[in-house]
Design a protein around this motif. Structure first.
Motif, PDB file in Angstrom:
ATOM      1  N   GLY A 145     -48.233 -56.199 -96.080  1.00  0.00           N
ATOM      2  CA  GLY A 145     -47.044 -57.044 -96.124  1.00  0.00           C
ATOM      3  C   GLY A 145     -47.363 -58.506 -95.924  1.00  0.00           C
ATOM      4  O   GLY A 145     -46.832 -59.379 -96.626  1.00  0.00           O
ATOM      5  N   LEU A 146     -48.260 -58.797 -94.984  1.00  0.00           N
ATOM      6  CA  LEU A 146     -48.662 -60.183 -94.744  1.00  0.00           C
ATOM      7  C   LEU A 146     -49.414 -60.742 -95.947  1.00  0.00           C
ATOM      8  O   LEU A 146     -49.284 -61.929 -96.281  1.00  0.00           O
ATOM      9  N   GLY A 147     -50.208 -59.875 -96.610  1.00  0.00           N
ATOM     10  CA  GLY A 147     -50.926 -60.323 -97.798  1.00  0.00           C
ATOM     11  C   GLY A 147     -49.975 -60.717 -98.918  1.00  0.00           C
ATOM     12  O   GLY A 147     -50.180 -61.733 -99.596  1.00  0.00           O
ATOM     13  N   VAL A 148     -48.933 -59.935 -99.106  1.00  0.00           N
ATOM     14  CA  VAL A 148     -47.931 -60.267-100.123  1.00  0.00           C
ATOM     15  C   VAL A 148     -47.183 -61.547 -99.734  1.00  0.00           C
ATOM     16  O   VAL A 148     -46.866 -62.387-100.587  1.00  0.00           O
ATOM     17  N   ASP A 149     -46.934 -61.703 -98.449  1.00  0.00           N
ATOM     18  CA  ASP A 149     -46.177 -62.869 -97.988  1.00  0.00           C
ATOM     19  C   ASP A 149     -46.895 -64.174 -98.295  1.00  0.00           C
ATOM     20  O   ASP A 149     -46.250 -65.198 -98.548  1.00  0.00           O
ATOM     21  N   VAL A 150     -48.225 -64.151 -98.268  1.00  0.00           N
ATOM     22  CA  VAL A 150     -49.002 -65.353 -98.595  1.00  0.00           C
ATOM     23  C   VAL A 150     -48.630 -65.867 -99.991  1.00  0.00           C
ATOM     24  O   VAL A 150     -48.601 -67.087-100.242  1.00  0.00           O
ATOM     25  N   LEU A 151     -48.331 -64.957-100.902  1.00  0.00           N
ATOM     26  CA  LEU A 151     -47.984 -65.336-102.269  1.00  0.00           C
ATOM     27  C   LEU A 151     -46.584 -65.953-102.350  1.00  0.00           C
ATOM     28  O   LEU A 151     -46.258 -66.601-103.351  1.00  0.00           O
ATOM     29  N   LEU A 152     -45.775 -65.755-101.314  1.00  0.00           N
ATOM     30  CA  LEU A 152     -44.392 -66.219-101.330  1.00  0.00           C
ATOM     31  C   LEU A 152     -44.175 -67.487-100.522  1.00  0.00           C
ATOM     32  O   LEU A 152     -43.233 -68.242-100.775  1.00  0.00           O
ATOM     33  N   GLU A 153     -45.016 -67.710 -99.526  1.00  0.00           N
ATOM     34  CA  GLU A 153     -44.894 -68.909 -98.704  1.00  0.00           C
ATOM     35  C   GLU A 153     -45.375 -70.139 -99.485  1.00  0.00           C
ATOM     36  O   GLU A 153     -46.183 -70.030-100.399  1.00  0.00           O
ATOM     37  N   GLY A 154     -44.909 -71.298 -99.103  1.00  0.00           N
ATOM     38  CA  GLY A 154     -45.348 -72.532 -99.748  1.00  0.00           C
ATOM     39  C   GLY A 154     -46.702 -72.985 -99.238  1.00  0.00           C
ATOM     40  O   GLY A 154     -47.264 -72.440 -98.281  1.00  0.00           O
ATOM     41  N   ALA A 155     -47.242 -74.024 -99.869  1.00  0.00           N
ATOM     42  CA  ALA A 155     -48.575 -74.522 -99.521  1.00  0.00           C
ATOM     43  C   ALA A 155     -48.625 -75.000 -98.064  1.00  0.00           C
ATOM     44  O   ALA A 155     -49.607 -74.765 -97.360  1.00  0.00           O
ATOM     45  N   ARG A 156     -47.569 -75.675 -97.602  1.00  0.00           N
ATOM     46  CA  ARG A 156     -47.571 -76.182 -96.235  1.00  0.00           C
ATOM     47  C   ARG A 156     -47.636 -75.041 -95.222  1.00  0.00           C
ATOM     48  O   ARG A 156     -48.429 -75.075 -94.272  1.00  0.00           O
ATOM     49  N   ALA A 201     -34.686 -62.961 -97.514  1.00  0.00           N
ATOM     50  CA  ALA A 201     -34.358 -61.924 -98.502  1.00  0.00           C
ATOM     51  C   ALA A 201     -35.578 -61.423 -99.265  1.00  0.00           C
ATOM     52  O   ALA A 201     -35.551 -60.321 -99.826  1.00  0.00           O
ATOM     53  N   GLN A 202     -36.660 -62.204 -99.279  1.00  0.00           N
ATOM     54  CA  GLN A 202     -37.891 -61.793 -99.945  1.00  0.00           C
ATOM     55  C   GLN A 202     -38.977 -61.385 -98.948  1.00  0.00           C
ATOM     56  O   GLN A 202     -40.143 -61.231 -99.324  1.00  0.00           O
ATOM     57  N   ASP A 203     -38.628 -61.185 -97.704  1.00  0.00           N
ATOM     58  CA  ASP A 203     -39.601 -60.868 -96.663  1.00  0.00           C
ATOM     59  C   ASP A 203     -40.222 -59.491 -96.912  1.00  0.00           C
ATOM     60  O   ASP A 203     -39.521 -58.475 -96.864  1.00  0.00           O
ATOM     61  N   PRO A 204     -41.555 -59.422 -97.155  1.00  0.00           N
ATOM     62  CA  PRO A 204     -42.188 -58.124 -97.385  1.00  0.00           C
ATOM     63  C   PRO A 204     -42.632 -57.432 -96.099  1.00  0.00           C
ATOM     64  O   PRO A 204     -43.138 -56.316 -96.151  1.00  0.00           O
ATOM     65  N   VAL A 205     -42.453 -58.094 -94.968  1.00  0.00           N
ATOM     66  CA  VAL A 205     -42.853 -57.531 -93.674  1.00  0.00           C
ATOM     67  C   VAL A 205     -41.649 -56.903 -92.974  1.00  0.00           C
ATOM     68  O   VAL A 205     -41.672 -55.742 -92.568  1.00  0.00           O
ATOM     69  N   ALA A 206     -40.595 -57.672 -92.794  1.00  0.00           N
ATOM     70  CA  ALA A 206     -39.344 -57.181 -92.209  1.00  0.00           C
ATOM     71  C   ALA A 206     -38.379 -56.902 -93.359  1.00  0.00           C
ATOM     72  O   ALA A 206     -37.665 -57.793 -93.824  1.00  0.00           O
ATOM     73  N   LYS A 207     -38.365 -55.675 -93.815  1.00  0.00           N
ATOM     74  CA  LYS A 207     -37.593 -55.325 -95.008  1.00  0.00           C
ATOM     75  C   LYS A 207     -36.113 -55.151 -94.697  1.00  0.00           C
ATOM     76  O   LYS A 207     -35.707 -55.019 -93.531  1.00  0.00           O
ATOM     77  N   HIS A 208     -35.309 -55.126 -95.759  1.00  0.00           N
ATOM     78  CA  HIS A 208     -33.853 -55.102 -95.623  1.00  0.00           C
ATOM     79  C   HIS A 208     -33.362 -53.909 -94.815  1.00  0.00           C
ATOM     80  O   HIS A 208     -32.552 -54.071 -93.889  1.00  0.00           O
ATOM     81  N   ASP A 209     -33.827 -52.704 -95.144  1.00  0.00           N
ATOM     82  CA  ASP A 209     -33.305 -51.525 -94.459  1.00  0.00           C
ATOM     83  C   ASP A 209     -33.622 -51.557 -92.970  1.00  0.00           C
ATOM     84  O   ASP A 209     -32.810 -51.140 -92.137  1.00  0.00           O
ATOM     85  N   TRP A 210     -34.789 -52.089 -92.612  1.00  0.00           N
ATOM     86  CA  TRP A 210     -35.174 -52.217 -91.202  1.00  0.00           C
ATOM     87  C   TRP A 210     -34.268 -53.212 -90.489  1.00  0.00           C
ATOM     88  O   TRP A 210     -33.792 -52.945 -89.383  1.00  0.00           O
ATOM     89  N   ALA A 211     -34.013 -54.347 -91.102  1.00  0.00           N
ATOM     90  CA  ALA A 211     -33.167 -55.362 -90.479  1.00  0.00           C
ATOM     91  C   ALA A 211     -31.747 -54.840 -90.268  1.00  0.00           C
ATOM     92  O   ALA A 211     -31.123 -55.098 -89.229  1.00  0.00           O
TER      93      ALA A 211
END
Length: 262
Positions: A145-156, A201-211
């Motif tokens: 999940g953290l690996g996928v998140d890297v692709l979604l976060e901005g450069a900063r 809404a695009q969080d691959p770590v804390a998914k919708h059903d869990w929240a």
């Protein structure tokens, strides 16, 4: 807006506090104080934008935990309840009495423990990207999940993540299993204070059903989803700040109404 930065020693452990407030009045009495607790591997830098937004109306304190943000850890592992005690004792030593604890990722576990252990100080909690999903508890899934998140976060944000992880890697490795094993659902279920869950809404770590399940577990819980990935506070700082402010206003009205009813 300049921050007051100071390191407080609690039982020999350093906790760095970065305090900001309206018009720079960091020593004045503002109620509540919003305390920002970072995730595993991270530091106060992950809250820079949202702290700036929140500090227009609240006194805010972003925290660097022992072992993170360049602070020494004493080469030991801390359980979430220990980190929670350190945070509460550090901020109350600097005059905070009524506290909202906003945690992100692993920081949400510390927020929950702080409210459980210090109900006289912590009046509510805000859980941003809460972990760990009780149906996706493996370290492999977390890493993916953290690996996928890297692709979604901005450069900063990715630059902050990389640099913070590099300087805190020993403590990161120590805290992985306590984070994975923390029973978040049980903790939230036991809370008596209001709980606001915020999820990207695009969080691959804390998914919708869990929240959804986590917010429903709380006696007084609510869920809001905003556009963005795991560090949604980076991408939506003004929206997150407004949610926290509205959350507090609703609590104040409810408390006033209950007082009249009594």
């Amino acid at each position: 807006m300049r921050a007051l930065v100071e390191t407080v020693q609690v039982d020999g452990h350093p906790v760095r506090l970065r305090t900001m407030a309206p018009a720079g009045r960091v020593r004045d009495s503002f109620a509540p104080t919003v305390v920002l607790v970072h995730g595993i591997g991270m530091s106060h830098r992950s809250f820079h934008r949202v702290q700036t937004a929140l500090s227009r109306t609240h006194r805010t304190v972003s925290v660097d935990l022992p072992g993170f943000g360049g602070l020494p850890s004493g080469r030991r592992r801390f359980e979430e309840l220990e980190y929670a005690d350190l945070v509460v004792r550090a901020v109350t030593a600097r005059g905070a009495e009524d506290v909202v604890v906003l945690g992100q990722s692993m920081g949400t576990q510390i927020a929950v423990e702080a409210a459980l252990r210090h109900p006289d100080v912590v009046s509510s909690v805000v859980l941003v990207g809460p972990v760990v999903d009780d149906r996706r508890r493996s370290l492999v899934r977390l890493a993916a999940g953290l690996g996928v998140d890297v692709l979604l976060e901005g450069a900063r944000m990715n630059a902050i993540v990389l640099s913070d992880y590099l300087r805190s890697m020993p403590q990161y490795l120590r805290e992985l299993r306590p984070m994975r094993n923390f029973r978040m659902t049980d903790g939230v279920r036991a809370l008596t204070v209001p709980v606001l869950v915020i999820r990207g809404a695009q969080d691959p770590v804390a998914k919708h059903d869990w929240a959804v399940r986590l917010a429903a577990t709380a006696a007084r819980g609510a869920l809001v989803e905003l556009p963005g990935p795991h560090h949604v506070q980076e991408h939506q700082p003004v929206a997150v700040a407004r949610l926290v402010d509205e959350f507090r206003r609703v609590q104040t009205l409810e408390s006033a109404r209950d007082g009249v009813a009594l």
